[in-house]
Design a protein around this motif. Structure first.
Motif, PDB file in Angstrom:
ATOM      1  N   ILE A  95       0.828  -1.198   0.000  1.00 20.88           N
ATOM      2  CA  ILE A  95       0.000   0.000   0.000  1.00 20.88           C
ATOM      3  C   ILE A  95       0.865   1.251   0.000  1.00 20.88           C
ATOM      4  CG2 ILE A  95      -1.621   1.347   1.380  1.00 20.88           C
ATOM      5  CD1 ILE A  95      -2.906  -1.280   2.271  1.00 20.88           C
ATOM      6  N   ALA A  96       1.843   1.276   0.886  1.00 20.85           N
ATOM      7  CA  ALA A  96       2.711   2.448   0.971  1.00 20.85           C
ATOM      8  C   ALA A  96       3.423   2.695  -0.349  1.00 20.85           C
ATOM      9  CB  ALA A  96       3.727   2.257   2.097  1.00 20.85           C
ATOM     10  N   ALA A  97       3.910   1.627  -0.957  1.00 21.72           N
ATOM     11  CA  ALA A  97       4.631   1.771  -2.222  1.00 21.72           C
ATOM     12  C   ALA A  97       3.704   2.313  -3.311  1.00 21.72           C
ATOM     13  CB  ALA A  97       5.219   0.432  -2.650  1.00 21.72           C
ATOM     14  N   ALA A  98       2.501   1.760  -3.391  1.00 22.66           N
ATOM     15  CA  ALA A  98       1.551   2.197  -4.429  1.00 22.66           C
ATOM     16  C   ALA A  98       1.230   3.670  -4.270  1.00 22.66           C
ATOM     17  CB  ALA A  98       0.281   1.359  -4.349  1.00 22.66           C
ATOM     18  N   LEU A 129      -8.202   4.304 -22.682  1.00 21.43           N
ATOM     19  CA  LEU A 129      -6.904   4.375 -22.003  1.00 21.43           C
ATOM     20  C   LEU A 129      -7.077   4.471 -20.488  1.00 21.43           C
ATOM     21  CD1 LEU A 129      -4.886   4.214 -24.169  1.00 21.43           C
ATOM     22  CD2 LEU A 129      -4.879   6.703 -24.358  1.00 21.43           C
ATOM     23  N   TRP A 130      -7.933   5.387 -20.083  1.00 19.54           N
ATOM     24  CA  TRP A 130      -8.047   5.655 -18.659  1.00 19.54           C
ATOM     25  C   TRP A 130      -8.752   4.522 -17.918  1.00 19.54           C
ATOM     26  CZ3 TRP A 130      -5.136   8.652 -16.017  1.00 19.54           C
ATOM     27  CH2 TRP A 130      -5.440   8.911 -14.680  1.00 19.54           C
ATOM     28  N   SER A 131      -9.767   3.951 -18.534  1.00 18.78           N
ATOM     29  CA  SER A 131     -10.489   2.889 -17.828  1.00 18.78           C
ATOM     30  C   SER A 131      -9.586   1.662 -17.695  1.00 18.78           C
ATOM     31  CB  SER A 131     -11.796   2.557 -18.530  1.00 18.78           C
ATOM     32  OG  SER A 131     -11.581   1.729 -19.639  1.00 18.78           O
ATOM     33  N   HIS A 132      -8.742   1.465 -18.693  1.00 15.01           N
ATOM     34  CA  HIS A 132      -7.787   0.363 -18.574  1.00 15.01           C
ATOM     35  C   HIS A 132      -6.839   0.603 -17.396  1.00 15.01           C
ATOM     36  CE1 HIS A 132      -4.089  -1.940 -20.207  1.00 15.01           C
ATOM     37  NE2 HIS A 132      -4.835  -2.749 -19.484  1.00 15.01           N
ATOM     38  N   THR A 133      -6.392   1.833 -17.282  1.00  8.08           N
ATOM     39  CA  THR A 133      -5.514   2.187 -16.168  1.00  8.08           C
ATOM     40  C   THR A 133      -6.217   1.965 -14.828  1.00  8.08           C
ATOM     41  OG1 THR A 133      -4.493   3.874 -17.564  1.00  8.08           O
ATOM     42  CG2 THR A 133      -4.101   4.025 -15.197  1.00  8.08           C
ATOM     43  N   PHE A 137      -5.240  -0.580 -11.643  1.00  7.33           N
ATOM     44  CA  PHE A 137      -5.144  -0.120 -10.262  1.00  7.33           C
ATOM     45  C   PHE A 137      -6.118  -0.884  -9.369  1.00  7.33           C
ATOM     46  CE2 PHE A 137      -4.507   2.964  -6.925  1.00  7.33           C
ATOM     47  CZ  PHE A 137      -3.263   3.483  -7.202  1.00  7.33           C
ATOM     48  N   THR A 138      -7.333  -1.040  -9.857  1.00 11.72           N
ATOM     49  CA  THR A 138      -8.354  -1.745  -9.076  1.00 11.72           C
ATOM     50  C   THR A 138      -7.932  -3.182  -8.783  1.00 11.72           C
ATOM     51  OG1 THR A 138     -10.067  -0.380 -10.059  1.00 11.72           O
ATOM     52  CG2 THR A 138     -10.775  -2.408  -8.992  1.00 11.72           C
TER      53      THR A 138
END
Lengths: 204, 204
Positions: A95-98, A129-133, A137-138
Motif C-alpha cells: 500500500i505504501a509503495a503504491a 486508455l483511462w479505464s484500462h488504467t 489499479f483496481t
DNA sequence: ATAAAAATCGACGTCGTGTAGAGTTTGAGG
DNA sequence: CCTCAAACTCTACACGACGTCGATTTTTAT
C-alpha cells in the motif's frame, strides 16, 4: 498517431518530424498546465511548437488527436513504472509503495492526468486508455485487500467492489489535490492510505 | 439568471417568459440525458423549447448560463432535501439515510450532476455551486465520524480529512454508476456505505 | 384602447476548426 | 553533384457554432 505515413518509426536517423512531434506534445502539456484544454487553441499549440496551424495538421488529424497522443504517452509511462515496481507480498508495504508511486506520477504529470479524466467520457480513445488504467489499479487494490483477509468476490462488501470505490476515491482526491500546492498531495496520499488500511482491516 | 430584466420574480400572474424559461431548462436537462454538454448546440436547446436561437438569448446570455442555471436549480433542490432530512444522532441510521437520499438524487438528476462535476473546473460559477455542495456533504460526514468516535481534526488520519476523501469517493462512484443501469447505483451505494462504516470504526 | 414592457425573429460579424493545394526542404541513389 | 520522391510547410478557403443587433410583434397593465 505518428503522422499519416506509417512505417516511419524504426528509422536509423531521427527524422525532423519526430522532433516536431515531440515538440507538439511537450507544448501541449505545458499549455495544459496553464489553461483548461478547451481554452487552448490549435494555433496556440502550433505557435508553441514553432510551426503554423497548417503544419500541425500534417502530424495530427485534430486537436483531440494531439491530446489523445499526449495522454497515451503519459499513461504508457505510468504502466511502465507500475510494472517496474517490485511486488511485495506484505500488504502494508504494498500500500505504501503504491501510494508513493501515485504521488510521484501526479506531481510530474498532474495537468495531463486531470485532462485525461475530464475527457475520458467525451473522447472514446481516452476513455479506453483511462479505464484500462483504472482496471489495473483496481486489480492491484483487490489483490492487497484479499491478501489482508477481506473476502474475495464482487458483492458490495467484498474485495472487488471495495477496490473499485477506493480507486475512485484515490483518483478524485489526487485530482483535486494536484490543483493546489505540492504538499497537499502528500497529505491527500496519507489520508487515502489510512482509509485503505482501515478498509483492509489493518488498523494501525 | 431570469432574463436580463431583474425584479420579475415576484409577480402575481406568471409571465409567459417564466414558462419559456422553465421549458429551456427542461429541454437542456433532457438533452443532457442524451449527449454530452459540448455536443449540444444552442440551436438544439432553442428548437426543443420551441423558439429560435435569437429568442433564447433574450433569456440567457450564453449556453454556459443556461447550464449554470440548470445546475443551480438542481443543486437548490438537493439542498432543500438535505435540510428536510431529519437529523438522527445514531451514526448507522444517519449514514443509511444519507446514502439513500444520494441514490434518489442521482436517479432523478444523474445527467445534470455529472455535467456539474465535469464543468466545475471550467465554469467558475458551477465550481462555486458544486464545491459548496461538497462542503456541506463533507461536514455531514465529519459530524458522523466524530460522533462515532473518530478523533476530530484535520490531520490526514482525523475526521475532517477522512470525510473529504469519503466525499470524493462517493461522488466519483455515483458518477460512474449513474451512467450504467439503475441497480448499479444501489450496489455502489452499499459499497460506499460499507467503507464509510468501516472508516468510522463501526464494523458490522 | 393604448402605450410601455416583454418576447421573438432573421440577418450579421467573429472565431476556431479542419481541408486543399501549391510550394519548399531533405536525403538516398545514381 | 544531380535528381526525384518523400517529408514537410505554408497560405487560403469553407464550414459550423456562437453571440449581437435592430426591427417587429405580442403581452400586459391601466
Amino acid at each position: 498517431m505518428p503522422g499519416h505515413h506509417p512505417a516511419r518509426s524504426r528509422r536509423p536517423t531521427e527524422r525532423k518530424g519526430d522532433v516536431r512531434e515531440r515538440a507538439i506534445l511537450d507544448t501541449c502539456e505545458a499549455l495544459l498546465a496553464q489553461k483548461g484544454h478547451d481554452a487552448i487553441t490549435v494555433g496556440d499549440i502550433a505557435e508553441g511548437a514553432g510551426i503554423t496551424r497548417g503544419a500541425l495538421y500534417f502530424y495530427f488529424g485534430s486537436k483531440q488527436e494531439v491530446v489523445t497522443a499526449l495522454v497515451a504517452r503519459t499513461v504508457e509511462h505510468l504502466w511502465e513504472r507500475s510494472r517496474a515496481t517490485a511486488k511485495t507480498d506484505e500488504p502494508r508495504q504494498a500500500i505504501a509503495a503504491a501510494m508513493q508511486r501515485t504521488v510521484e506520477l501526479w506531481n510530474e504529470h498532474g495537468p495531463v492526468m486531470r485532462t485525461a479524466i475530464d475527457l475520458s467520457l467525451t473522447v472514446p480513445e481516452i476513455g479506453e486508455l483511462w479505464s484500462h488504467t483504472a482496471d489495473l489499479f483496481t486489480e492491484a487494490i483487490t489483490a492487497v485487500l484479499e491478501r489482508a483477509g477481506v473476502q474475495a468476490g464482487t458483492e458490495p462488501d467484498q474485495a472487488s467492489a471495495m477496490a473499485r470505490a477506493l480507486c475512485w476515491m484515490i483518483e478524485r482526491t489526487f485530482y483535486h489535490a494536484s490543483q493546489e500546492a505540492r504538499e497537499k498531495l502528500q497529505k491527500a496520499s496519507s489520508t487515502c492510505e489510512h482509509i485503505w488500511l482501515t478498509s483492509a482491516g489493518l488498523t494501525a
